[in-house]
Design a protein around this motif. Structure first.
Motif, PDB file in Angstrom:
ATOM      1  N   TYR A 139      34.723  53.221  14.253  1.00 46.38           N
ATOM      2  CA  TYR A 139      34.664  52.257  13.166  1.00 46.38           C
ATOM      3  C   TYR A 139      35.196  50.896  13.611  1.00 46.38           C
ATOM      4  O   TYR A 139      36.243  50.820  14.254  1.00 46.38           O
ATOM      5  N   CYS A 140      34.507  49.880  13.198  1.00 42.29           N
ATOM      6  CA  CYS A 140      34.958  48.515  13.354  1.00 42.29           C
ATOM      7  C   CYS A 140      35.740  48.137  12.096  1.00 42.29           C
ATOM      8  O   CYS A 140      35.359  48.533  10.987  1.00 42.29           O
ATOM      9  N   ALA A 141      36.812  47.366  12.259  1.00 43.25           N
ATOM     10  CA  ALA A 141      37.619  46.984  11.109  1.00 43.25           C
ATOM     11  C   ALA A 141      38.191  45.592  11.304  1.00 43.25           C
ATOM     12  O   ALA A 141      38.379  45.148  12.439  1.00 43.25           O
ATOM     13  N   ALA A 142      38.490  44.944  10.188  1.00 36.01           N
ATOM     14  CA  ALA A 142      39.018  43.582  10.217  1.00 36.01           C
ATOM     15  C   ALA A 142      40.263  43.495   9.357  1.00 36.01           C
ATOM     16  O   ALA A 142      40.356  44.154   8.313  1.00 36.01           O
ATOM     17  N   THR A 143      41.201  42.670   9.798  1.00 38.62           N
ATOM     18  CA  THR A 143      42.414  42.461   9.039  1.00 38.62           C
ATOM     19  C   THR A 143      42.887  41.019   9.182  1.00 38.62           C
ATOM     20  O   THR A 143      42.616  40.372  10.209  1.00 38.62           O
ATOM     21  N   LEU A 144      43.612  40.551   8.191  1.00 37.59           N
ATOM     22  CA  LEU A 144      44.209  39.222   8.265  1.00 37.59           C
ATOM     23  C   LEU A 144      45.601  39.266   8.895  1.00 37.59           C
ATOM     24  O   LEU A 144      46.221  38.225   9.104  1.00 37.59           O
ATOM     25  N   ILE A 145      46.096  40.457   9.216  1.00 27.84           N
ATOM     26  CA  ILE A 145      47.388  40.604   9.879  1.00 27.84           C
ATOM     27  C   ILE A 145      47.244  40.147  11.327  1.00 27.84           C
ATOM     28  O   ILE A 145      46.294  40.553  12.011  1.00 27.84           O
ATOM     29  N   PRO A 146      48.145  39.315  11.822  1.00 21.06           N
ATOM     30  CA  PRO A 146      48.072  38.902  13.232  1.00 21.06           C
ATOM     31  C   PRO A 146      48.120  40.114  14.146  1.00 21.06           C
ATOM     32  O   PRO A 146      48.781  41.112  13.838  1.00 21.06           O
ATOM     33  N   THR A 147      47.450  40.034  15.269  1.00 15.67           N
ATOM     34  CA  THR A 147      47.330  41.202  16.127  1.00 15.67           C
ATOM     35  C   THR A 147      48.693  41.707  16.598  1.00 15.67           C
ATOM     36  O   THR A 147      49.629  40.940  16.789  1.00 15.67           O
ATOM     37  N   ARG A 148      48.795  42.992  16.767  1.00 13.86           N
ATOM     38  CA  ARG A 148      50.014  43.637  17.223  1.00 13.86           C
ATOM     39  C   ARG A 148      49.621  44.901  17.967  1.00 13.86           C
ATOM     40  O   ARG A 148      48.449  45.228  18.045  1.00 13.86           O
ATOM     41  N   SER A 191      42.915  39.762  19.158  1.00 10.80           N
ATOM     42  CA  SER A 191      43.375  38.664  18.317  1.00 10.80           C
ATOM     43  C   SER A 191      42.221  37.784  17.874  1.00 10.80           C
ATOM     44  O   SER A 191      41.101  37.890  18.370  1.00 10.80           O
ATOM     45  N   GLN A 192      42.516  36.885  16.965  1.00  7.06           N
ATOM     46  CA  GLN A 192      41.498  35.988  16.437  1.00  7.06           C
ATOM     47  C   GLN A 192      40.823  35.183  17.543  1.00  7.06           C
ATOM     48  O   GLN A 192      39.612  35.001  17.522  1.00  7.06           O
ATOM     49  N   SER A 193      41.599  34.736  18.501  1.00  5.91           N
ATOM     50  CA  SER A 193      41.071  33.925  19.600  1.00  5.91           C
ATOM     51  C   SER A 193      40.415  34.759  20.696  1.00  5.91           C
ATOM     52  O   SER A 193      39.670  34.241  21.519  1.00  5.91           O
ATOM     53  N   GLY A 194      40.749  36.040  20.709  1.00 11.51           N
ATOM     54  CA  GLY A 194      40.254  36.907  21.776  1.00 11.51           C
ATOM     55  C   GLY A 194      41.156  36.969  22.986  1.00 11.51           C
ATOM     56  O   GLY A 194      40.858  37.675  23.943  1.00 11.51           O
ATOM     57  N   LEU A 195      42.271  36.269  22.937  1.00  9.76           N
ATOM     58  CA  LEU A 195      43.138  36.181  24.114  1.00  9.76           C
ATOM     59  C   LEU A 195      44.111  37.350  24.225  1.00  9.76           C
ATOM     60  O   LEU A 195      44.644  37.605  25.308  1.00  9.76           O
ATOM     61  N   ILE A 196      44.384  38.011  23.123  1.00 15.61           N
ATOM     62  CA  ILE A 196      45.367  39.093  23.121  1.00 15.61           C
ATOM     63  C   ILE A 196      44.672  40.391  22.719  1.00 15.61           C
ATOM     64  O   ILE A 196      43.957  40.435  21.720  1.00 15.61           O
ATOM     65  N   THR A 197      44.902  41.426  23.509  1.00 18.05           N
ATOM     66  CA  THR A 197      44.339  42.742  23.213  1.00 18.05           C
ATOM     67  C   THR A 197      45.403  43.820  23.394  1.00 18.05           C
ATOM     68  O   THR A 197      46.334  43.666  24.194  1.00 18.05           O
ATOM     69  N   TYR A 198      45.247  44.881  22.650  1.00 19.34           N
ATOM     70  CA  TYR A 198      46.098  46.052  22.782  1.00 19.34           C
ATOM     71  C   TYR A 198      45.219  47.296  22.729  1.00 19.34           C
ATOM     72  O   TYR A 198      44.177  47.301  22.080  1.00 19.34           O
ATOM     73  N   TYR A 199      45.686  48.351  23.388  1.00 20.35           N
ATOM     74  CA  TYR A 199      44.941  49.596  23.448  1.00 20.35           C
ATOM     75  C   TYR A 199      45.863  50.776  23.217  1.00 20.35           C
ATOM     76  O   TYR A 199      47.029  50.766  23.634  1.00 20.35           O
ATOM     77  N   THR A 200      45.319  51.824  22.611  1.00 19.06           N
ATOM     78  CA  THR A 200      46.063  53.056  22.582  1.00 19.06           C
ATOM     79  C   THR A 200      46.092  53.649  23.991  1.00 19.06           C
ATOM     80  O   THR A 200      45.193  53.403  24.810  1.00 19.06           O
ATOM     81  N   ASN A 201      47.126  54.410  24.287  1.00 13.87           N
ATOM     82  CA  ASN A 201      47.341  54.875  25.662  1.00 13.87           C
ATOM     83  C   ASN A 201      46.151  55.663  26.219  1.00 13.87           C
ATOM     84  O   ASN A 201      45.814  55.544  27.400  1.00 13.87           O
ATOM     85  N   SER A 202      45.504  56.444  25.384  1.00 12.05           N
ATOM     86  CA  SER A 202      44.464  57.342  25.886  1.00 12.05           C
ATOM     87  C   SER A 202      43.202  56.619  26.360  1.00 12.05           C
ATOM     88  O   SER A 202      42.389  57.214  27.068  1.00 12.05           O
ATOM     89  N   VAL A 203      43.051  55.346  25.992  1.00 12.13           N
ATOM     90  CA  VAL A 203      41.840  54.628  26.410  1.00 12.13           C
ATOM     91  C   VAL A 203      42.137  53.452  27.325  1.00 12.13           C
ATOM     92  O   VAL A 203      41.216  52.839  27.874  1.00 12.13           O
TER      93      VAL A 203
END
Length: 125
Positions: free
Chosen positions: A95-104, A52-64
Motif C-alpha cells: 500500500y502507498c500512503a501519505a501523511t502530513l507528519i514530517p518523515t521519521r 520526505s517531502q523533498s525526497g532527500l530523507i528515507t527510512y526503511y524497516t530492517n528487513s528490506v
C-alpha cells in the motif's frame, strides 16, 4: 478527490525484482511525506519505508534495507518502490500512503492520512 493508485505488482521468483508506482492526485503531493506499507497474508499491515517531502530523507524497516529503494518524482506526483532480491517473505499487498507528519524512522498505519487500495506482490520460492 484524493486518490493514490498503486501499480506494478505481480508474481516474481525469489531473487527477482519489481518496481511499484503510486500515482497521486487531488492533493499537493510535494507537501506530503509518502510511505509504503505491506500486509502479508493473515498478518497486520506493517511499515516498509518512507520518504520526505523533498525526497532527500528515507527510512526503511530492517528487513528490506539494502534491497528496497523508495524514490519520488514531485513533478509527476508519483512515488516508487524498487524491490530487488525479493524473498518469499516479501509476499504481501503493498500500500502507498501519505501523511502530513514530517518523515521519521517509522510510522504506524494510524499516522497516515491517505491510502491507496494496494497492489499484490507474490514471490515464489
Amino acid at each position: 478527490q484524493v486518490q493514490l493508485v498503486e501499480s506494478g505488482g505481480g508474481l516474481v521468483q525469489a531473487g527477482g525484482s519489481l518496481r511499484l508506482s503510486c500515482a497521486a492526485s487531488g492533493l499537493t503531493f510535494s507537501g506530503y511525506t509518502m510511505a509504503w506499507f505491506r500486509q502479508p497474508p493473515g498478518r497486520e499491515r506493517e511499515f516498509v519505508t518512507t520518504i520526505s517531502q523533498s525526497g532527500l530523507i528515507t527510512y526503511y524497516t530492517n528487513s528490506v534495507r539494502g534491497r528496497f529503494t523508495i524514490s519520488r518524482d514531485n513533478a509527476k506526483n508519483t512515488v516508487y518502490l524498487q524491490m530487488n532480491s525479493l524473498k518469499p517473505e516479501d509476499t504481501a499487498v503493498y500500500y502507498c500512503a501519505a501523511t502530513l507528519i514530517p518523515t521519521r524512522a517509522t510510522f504506524s498505519p494510524g499516522d497516515m492520512n491517505r491510502w491507496g487500495r494496494g497492489t499484490l506482490v507474490t514471490v515464489s520460492s
